[in-house]
Motif scaffolding. Structure first.
Motif, PDB file in Angstrom:
ATOM      1  N   LEU A 115      53.317 -73.087  -6.773  1.00 27.88           N
ATOM      2  CA  LEU A 115      53.021 -71.795  -7.125  1.00 27.88           C
ATOM      3  C   LEU A 115      52.932 -70.591  -6.143  1.00 27.88           C
ATOM      4  O   LEU A 115      53.580 -69.311  -6.373  1.00 27.88           O
ATOM      5  CB  LEU A 115      51.609 -71.526  -8.031  1.00 27.88           C
ATOM      6  CG  LEU A 115      51.319 -70.505  -8.817  1.00 27.88           C
ATOM      7  CD1 LEU A 115      52.564 -70.345  -9.925  1.00 27.88           C
ATOM      8  CD2 LEU A 115      49.797 -70.713  -9.590  1.00 27.88           C
ATOM      9  N   HIS A 118      56.553 -69.687  -5.051  1.00 32.28           N
ATOM     10  CA  HIS A 118      57.682 -69.383  -5.816  1.00 32.28           C
ATOM     11  C   HIS A 118      57.181 -68.155  -6.967  1.00 32.28           C
ATOM     12  O   HIS A 118      58.156 -67.988  -7.890  1.00 32.28           O
ATOM     13  CB  HIS A 118      58.252 -70.430  -6.622  1.00 32.28           C
ATOM     14  CG  HIS A 118      58.859 -71.508  -5.399  1.00 32.28           C
ATOM     15  ND1 HIS A 118      59.897 -71.173  -4.612  1.00 32.28           N
ATOM     16  CD2 HIS A 118      58.574 -72.681  -5.356  1.00 32.28           C
ATOM     17  CE1 HIS A 118      60.481 -72.321  -3.905  1.00 32.28           C
ATOM     18  NE2 HIS A 118      59.356 -73.394  -4.162  1.00 32.28           N
ATOM     19  N   ALA A 119      56.000 -67.849  -6.889  1.00 28.42           N
ATOM     20  CA  ALA A 119      55.761 -67.006  -8.132  1.00 28.42           C
ATOM     21  C   ALA A 119      54.989 -65.741  -7.584  1.00 28.42           C
ATOM     22  O   ALA A 119      54.288 -65.797  -6.524  1.00 28.42           O
ATOM     23  CB  ALA A 119      54.560 -67.628  -9.106  1.00 28.42           C
ATOM     24  N   HIS A 120      55.022 -64.675  -8.232  1.00 32.11           N
ATOM     25  CA  HIS A 120      54.485 -63.563  -7.859  1.00 32.11           C
ATOM     26  C   HIS A 120      53.032 -63.467  -8.650  1.00 32.11           C
ATOM     27  O   HIS A 120      52.735 -63.650  -9.759  1.00 32.11           O
ATOM     28  CB  HIS A 120      55.063 -62.269  -8.472  1.00 32.11           C
ATOM     29  CG  HIS A 120      56.397 -61.808  -7.633  1.00 32.11           C
ATOM     30  ND1 HIS A 120      56.260 -61.134  -6.475  1.00 32.11           N
ATOM     31  CD2 HIS A 120      57.524 -62.341  -8.028  1.00 32.11           C
ATOM     32  CE1 HIS A 120      57.627 -61.177  -5.996  1.00 32.11           C
ATOM     33  NE2 HIS A 120      58.414 -61.765  -7.120  1.00 32.11           N
ATOM     34  N   ASN A 121      52.028 -63.370  -7.825  1.00 31.04           N
ATOM     35  CA  ASN A 121      50.622 -63.236  -8.292  1.00 31.04           C
ATOM     36  C   ASN A 121      50.065 -61.964  -8.280  1.00 31.04           C
ATOM     37  O   ASN A 121      49.445 -61.325  -7.354  1.00 31.04           O
ATOM     38  CB  ASN A 121      49.763 -64.178  -7.245  1.00 31.04           C
ATOM     39  CG  ASN A 121      48.045 -64.220  -7.699  1.00 31.04           C
ATOM     40  OD1 ASN A 121      47.959 -63.823  -8.818  1.00 31.04           O
ATOM     41  ND2 ASN A 121      47.445 -64.667  -6.941  1.00 31.04           N
ATOM     42  N   VAL A 221      55.834 -75.968  -9.317  1.00 30.34           N
ATOM     43  CA  VAL A 221      57.042 -75.089  -9.450  1.00 30.34           C
ATOM     44  C   VAL A 221      57.847 -75.191  -8.339  1.00 30.34           C
ATOM     45  O   VAL A 221      57.510 -75.521  -7.211  1.00 30.34           O
ATOM     46  CB  VAL A 221      56.292 -73.589  -9.382  1.00 30.34           C
ATOM     47  CG1 VAL A 221      57.459 -72.456  -9.537  1.00 30.34           C
ATOM     48  CG2 VAL A 221      55.192 -73.270 -10.267  1.00 30.34           C
ATOM     49  N   LEU A 226      60.183 -74.081 -13.538  1.00 29.35           N
ATOM     50  CA  LEU A 226      58.947 -74.343 -13.795  1.00 29.35           C
ATOM     51  C   LEU A 226      58.937 -76.013 -14.208  1.00 29.35           C
ATOM     52  O   LEU A 226      59.531 -76.131 -15.341  1.00 29.35           O
ATOM     53  CB  LEU A 226      58.430 -73.606 -14.994  1.00 29.35           C
ATOM     54  CG  LEU A 226      57.485 -72.340 -14.594  1.00 29.35           C
ATOM     55  CD1 LEU A 226      57.504 -71.643 -16.017  1.00 29.35           C
ATOM     56  CD2 LEU A 226      56.342 -72.451 -14.056  1.00 29.35           C
ATOM     57  N   LEU A 238      59.378 -65.408 -11.740  1.00 29.87           N
ATOM     58  CA  LEU A 238      58.368 -65.853 -12.183  1.00 29.87           C
ATOM     59  C   LEU A 238      56.950 -65.047 -11.794  1.00 29.87           C
ATOM     60  O   LEU A 238      56.682 -64.732 -10.468  1.00 29.87           O
ATOM     61  CB  LEU A 238      58.079 -67.087 -11.528  1.00 29.87           C
ATOM     62  CG  LEU A 238      56.875 -68.081 -12.139  1.00 29.87           C
ATOM     63  CD1 LEU A 238      56.801 -68.342 -13.616  1.00 29.87           C
ATOM     64  CD2 LEU A 238      56.635 -69.202 -11.299  1.00 29.87           C
ATOM     65  N   GLY A 240      53.181 -65.569 -12.043  1.00 30.23           N
ATOM     66  CA  GLY A 240      52.332 -66.958 -12.154  1.00 30.23           C
ATOM     67  C   GLY A 240      50.871 -66.263 -12.309  1.00 30.23           C
ATOM     68  O   GLY A 240      50.578 -65.627 -11.110  1.00 30.23           O
TER      69      GLY A 240
END
Ligand SMILES: Cc1cc2nc3c(=O)[nH]c(=O)nc-3n(C[C@H](O)[C@H](O)[C@H](O)COP(=O)(O)OP(=O)(O)OC[C@H]3O[C@@H](n4cnc5c(N)ncnc54)[C@H](O)[C@@H]3O)c2cc1C
Length: 381
Positions: A115, A118-121, A221, A226, A238, A240
């Motif tokens: 996560l 690979h994801a923007h938080n 992820v 996903l 993504l 997240g």
């Protein structure tokens, strides 16, 4: 003379400290502790992302509270002893007559493999500039807003994020080139709003051609994929929402209940320890239907007001205030200029009672006023 120690200068802590100062004579000390010297409005993260306002406009210096007679010290809380009402910090120990714990919940993207990579938080302010830049450079494709674990603060915010994104892309004339989908591990979209509220939200998403998937627990992820265990979903970008956990200092203390959250009396927010209270995201209050009371700034504020009134009454020997009634509300933003209003009587039995008022420009204005009134009342003009 009494000393009230408030741990955490976020929504709940600042609300408690400022309310207490108005209620207590000057001889009583209010000491607010936070590891950071700035207060940041959580809702500003989405406003900044979609150009509605900046995070800086909702940021205040906690040292400004000193002018009201609230002492502020920047310290990292390392240990809490609720029996002796003593805390250990990186700069020594402090004792209190009354302790209010408002240390919030921490985003933990590390709990879901892949996560962080690979994801923007955007549940952390530091993630906002990166996503803003990625969206500006994005030429088209599939955007997924994935609730990657429970719990997380502000249950409606991932859906707000999807609708604000849709509104922005449509405004830029780019809507045709993007797909937007929201996924949640829960069986319905907004458990705290019940089946009816979730069905209403589903209609709003369908009307905007935003897809949604329920019962999707993110196992891991990978680049562009996903993994839900029983199925996989490709994405180009993504967003997240990470699971949140109590700060370690709480999980390691005698205050920790199930899952490390602080268990409190739902009417008084007192812990099992005399004169030790906890409010806001760090607590777990279980409702009659088994669901938790939502984690939200508005709830932390209301809880802080109740706790401030209770401590002031104890110090002056007055009668305790009425128990907290579990009522709260939130404005669900649906475009840059409109919002719906969700009101909840969360302590109702057997289910919380929820009222929904439809999308309007007036509700969006009320949300802006909600923020402005708190910044003004807590920090001055
Ligand atoms: C994108 C987004 C949108 C949101 N929108 C809304 C909204 O529209 N309406 C709404 O009501 N809520 C909203 N929220 C939720 C809201 O921001 C939180 O529920 C609220 O801030 C919780 O308040 P709190 O006082 O419990 O914790 P926080 O505000 O998180 O404060 C905790 C404080 O404790 C400090 N701290 C933690 N550990 C330590 C330590 N060991 N030592 C010293 N200091 C420590 C932290 O620095 C922090 O200042 C949103 C949140 C997000 C992320």
């Amino acid at each position: 003379m009494a000393r009230v120690l408030v741990l955490g200068g976020g929504f709940g802590g600042v609300s408690t400290a400022t309310q207490l100062r108005r209620r207590l004579a000057d001889e009583h000390e209010i000491l607010l502790i936070d590891r950071s010297s700035t207060f940041v409005m959580g809702l500003r993260k989405l406003w900044d992302l979609f150009g509605i306002g900046s995070i800086a406009q909702g940021t205040r210096d906690l040292r400004a509270l000193e002018s009201q007679g609230i002492r502020f010290e920047r310290r990292e809380v390392l240990e809490i002893d609720p029996v002796r009402r003593t805390i250990t910090t990186h700069r020594g120990s402090l004792e209190a007559d009354y302790l209010v714990v408002a240390l919030g919940a921490e985003p933990r993207p590390d709990l879901v493999p892949g996560l962080s990579e690979h994801a923007h938080n955007v549940w952390a302010a530091s993630g906002v500039p990166g996503l803003k830049a990625a969206l500006a450079a994005f030429a088209g494709g599939e955007i997924v807003v994935a609730i990657a674990g429970m719990p997380y603060p502000c249950p409606p915010a991932p859906f707000e994020c999807a609708m604000l994104l849709e509104d922005q892309l449509r405004g830029r004339g780019l809507r045709g080139g993007f797909g937007i989908t929201v996924t949640t591990p829960k069986p319905i979209l907004l458990p705290n709003a019940g089946a009816e509220g979730s069905a209403w939200l589903a209609e709003q998403l369908v009307g905007r051609e935003i897809g949604f998937e329920t019962g999707r627990e993110v196992k891991r992820v990978e680049a562009g994929v996903l993994d839900w265990g029983d199925a996989r979903r490709e994405f180009d970008l993504l967003i997240g929402v990470p699971p949140h956990r109590p700060p370690r200092v709480i999980a390691d203390s005698a205050l920790a209940g199930p899952g490390g959250w602080v268990t409190v009396d739902p009417g008084t927010f007192e812990t099992g320890h005399q004169d030790v209270f906890a409010i806001g995201d760090v607590t777990k209050v279980t409702l009659a239907n088994g669901l938790p009371l939502p984690k939200a700034g508005v709830m932390a504020d209301l809880e802080g007001q109740r706790v401030a009134a209770a401590i002031a009454a104890r110090i002056s020997g007055a009668e305790a205030p009425e128990p907290f009634d579990g009522r709260g509300y939130c404005f669900l933003e649906m475009s840059a200029s409109t919002a719906a209003l969700i009101e909840g009587e969360f302590y109702s039995r057997p289910e919380p009672r929820i009222a929904l008022a439809d999308e309007s420009a007036e509700h969006a204005q009320l949300k802006h006023r909600f923020e402005a009134e708190r910044l003004e009342s807590w920090f001055g003009g």
